[in-house]
Design a protein around this motif. Structure first.
Motif, short mmCIF file in Angstrom:
data_model
loop_
_atom_site.label_atom_id
_atom_site.label_comp_id
_atom_site.label_asym_id
_atom_site.label_seq_id
_atom_site.Cartn_x
_atom_site.Cartn_y
_atom_site.Cartn_z
N LEU A 170 -24.59 17.50 -3.10
CA LEU A 170 -24.39 16.73 -1.35
C LEU A 170 -23.73 17.90 -0.68
O LEU A 170 -23.79 17.72 0.75
CB LEU A 170 -23.50 15.44 -1.64
CG LEU A 170 -24.68 14.29 -1.98
CD1 LEU A 170 -23.61 13.19 -2.13
CD2 LEU A 170 -25.68 14.00 -1.00
N ALA A 220 -27.65 5.93 -6.80
CA ALA A 220 -27.98 5.97 -5.27
C ALA A 220 -27.60 7.25 -4.98
O ALA A 220 -28.31 8.25 -4.12
CB ALA A 220 -27.82 4.90 -4.40
N GLU A 221 -26.36 7.65 -5.26
CA GLU A 221 -25.66 8.89 -4.67
C GLU A 221 -26.54 10.13 -5.36
O GLU A 221 -26.54 11.10 -4.62
CB GLU A 221 -24.21 9.09 -5.25
CG GLU A 221 -23.33 10.25 -4.88
CD GLU A 221 -21.70 10.07 -5.26
OE1 GLU A 221 -21.33 10.85 -5.02
OE2 GLU A 221 -21.50 9.19 -5.56
N ASP A 223 -29.70 10.17 -6.27
CA ASP A 223 -30.97 10.30 -5.61
C ASP A 223 -30.76 11.16 -4.25
O ASP A 223 -31.46 11.95 -3.96
CB ASP A 223 -31.73 9.16 -5.61
CG ASP A 223 -33.21 9.14 -5.19
OD1 ASP A 223 -33.72 9.79 -5.89
OD2 ASP A 223 -33.41 8.58 -4.24
N ARG A 224 -29.78 10.75 -3.59
CA ARG A 224 -29.43 11.40 -2.33
C ARG A 224 -29.17 12.93 -2.66
O ARG A 224 -29.58 13.63 -1.67
CB ARG A 224 -28.25 10.80 -1.59
CG ARG A 224 -28.45 9.57 -0.81
CD ARG A 224 -27.45 9.02 0.02
NE ARG A 224 -26.21 8.94 -0.51
CZ ARG A 224 -25.73 7.92 -1.06
NH1 ARG A 224 -26.34 6.76 -1.22
NH2 ARG A 224 -24.37 7.94 -1.59
N HIS A 228 -31.17 16.09 -0.98
CA HIS A 228 -30.38 17.03 -0.27
C HIS A 228 -30.69 18.53 -0.82
O HIS A 228 -31.22 19.55 0.06
CB HIS A 228 -29.01 16.64 -0.06
CG HIS A 228 -28.14 17.48 0.63
ND1 HIS A 228 -28.30 17.51 2.13
CD2 HIS A 228 -27.41 18.84 0.33
CE1 HIS A 228 -27.42 18.63 2.61
NE2 HIS A 228 -26.85 19.26 1.56
#
Length: 360
Positions: A170, A220-221, A223-224, A228
């Protein structure tokens, strides 16, 4: 009348190698039908046991050490690869970056860096092509750790390298490929047993993250983070198999133009298994857990498709699928999962004996 029986199991992950599984099943079968011809061909599908299966199948294959490499949780682990006579280097992600190597789950920070260090050692030794077995990974980092070990720079807003592990992706704001080691001239093949894409509800984080200890919020984190990362690295995050090994399939396909292939098919062909099956009366195979996923690209499902359900018997630690085949569950034979794990070889021998009585 004697039968010809091909015994071609996968490894029982965290318990016994495919070779030891095959040996135990064969001992049990032979105790009932000693005159049958038993052809032992231990297999793999790209995950744990890939090096063992290739070494058994290719005359002249040679184990090579990569020395100590970075384990999935940062602790050093011994790295290995297999040198084939034609100059191909076979590597196995599970060997250097697998989930059993973790002291405890760390879904946001586990890394594939060790795999990249093993591949680099193979290239430094002159490997002309590389085969990477993907499976059994501890991480969901999109292969970023491995690619970083091969020279890819993932930089944050200060121009500093981002931390290893999926959550660190991220922070990526720039990728520098100038120092990335070029792939070998002979190409790179990725062996996988899944068709999952990188992202979304059927992607690397959603499907496999919980197996690595990720909570719903962490899934969820991750997958984000993978999404990215993909916007900077390019490639196709929706390609089948790109979600393999926490997205390592995607990373190598995008950065190195590596080709994704079904691991079971590749290794079956390499070992000559299709020809052996054609001459056999029966095929016995197995894995740690025979479930619905087994029928979707994994070794057992591929063997059922190749030989036909009527000629296949499956021995597994746990059985929750049918596939129209005869099967034996070690958990049921032993009375519990704990009992079967306490002496897996003994219960495999018992399963082999039962198979001989009922299928021979």
């Amino acid at each position: 009348m004697p039968n010809t029986v091909v015994i071609a199991p996968d490894s029982f992950k965290g318990s016994l190698s495919a070779r030891l599984v095959a040996d135990a099943i064969a001992e049990g079968w032979a105790s009932v039908r000693p005159d049958d011809e038993l052809v032992l061909m231990p297999q793999a599908d790209g995950g744990e046991g890939t090096l063992d299966a290739v070494e058994a199948a290719v005359p002249g294959a040679r184990r090579r050490s990569a020395g100590l490499v970075t384990g999935p949780d940062g602790r050093p682990v011994p790295g290995e690869w297999l040198e084939l006579p034609d100059g191909t280097a076979v590597t196995e992600l599970a060997q250097s970056s697998g989930l059993p190597l973790m002291a405890s789950p760390a879904p946001l920070t586990a890394t594939t860096r060790g795999l990249g260090e093993v591949i680099r050692a193979a290239l430094d030794a002159g490997a002309r092509s590389v085969v990477i077995g993907l499976g059994g990974s501890a991480s969901t980092d999109g292969g970023a750790g491995a690619l970083s070990a091969l020279g890819l720079l993932l930089l944050d807003e200060q121009g500093e390298p981002v931390p290893d592990g999926g959550a660190g992706l991220l922070e990526v704001l720039r990728i520098d490929r100038d120092e990335l080691v070029a792939p070998p001239a002979g190409g790179v093949v990725l062996l996988t047993d899944v068709t999952a894409p990188l992202l979304g509800p059927s992607g690397a984080a959603a499907v496999f993250g919980p197996q690595k200890g990720a909570s719903p919020e962490q899934v969820a984190e991750l997958d984000r983070a993978l999404g990215h990362f993909s916007r900077f690295l390019g490639g196709d995050p929706l390609a089948p198999g790109s979600g393999a090994a926490g997205g390592a399939g995607y990373g190598f396909a995008a950065a190195w133009k590596a080709r994704i292939e079904p691991g079971a098919d590749y290794l079956m062909t390499l070992s000559g298994l299709p020809s052996a099956i054609g001459e056999a009366d029966l095929v016995l195979t197995g894995e740690g857990r025979f479930d619905d996923q087994s029928l979707g690209g994994k070794l057992v499902g591929q063997l059922i498709g190749l030989a036909g359900a009527e000629r296949v018997g499956v021995i597994a630690g746990q059985v929750t699928a049918s596939g129209g085949v005869w099967s034996a569950s070690l958990t049921e034979l032993a009375g519990s999962a704990e009992a079967s794990l306490a002496d897996t070889a003994a219960w495999l021998r018992e399963a082999g004996r039962r198979a001989a009585e009922e299928l021979g």
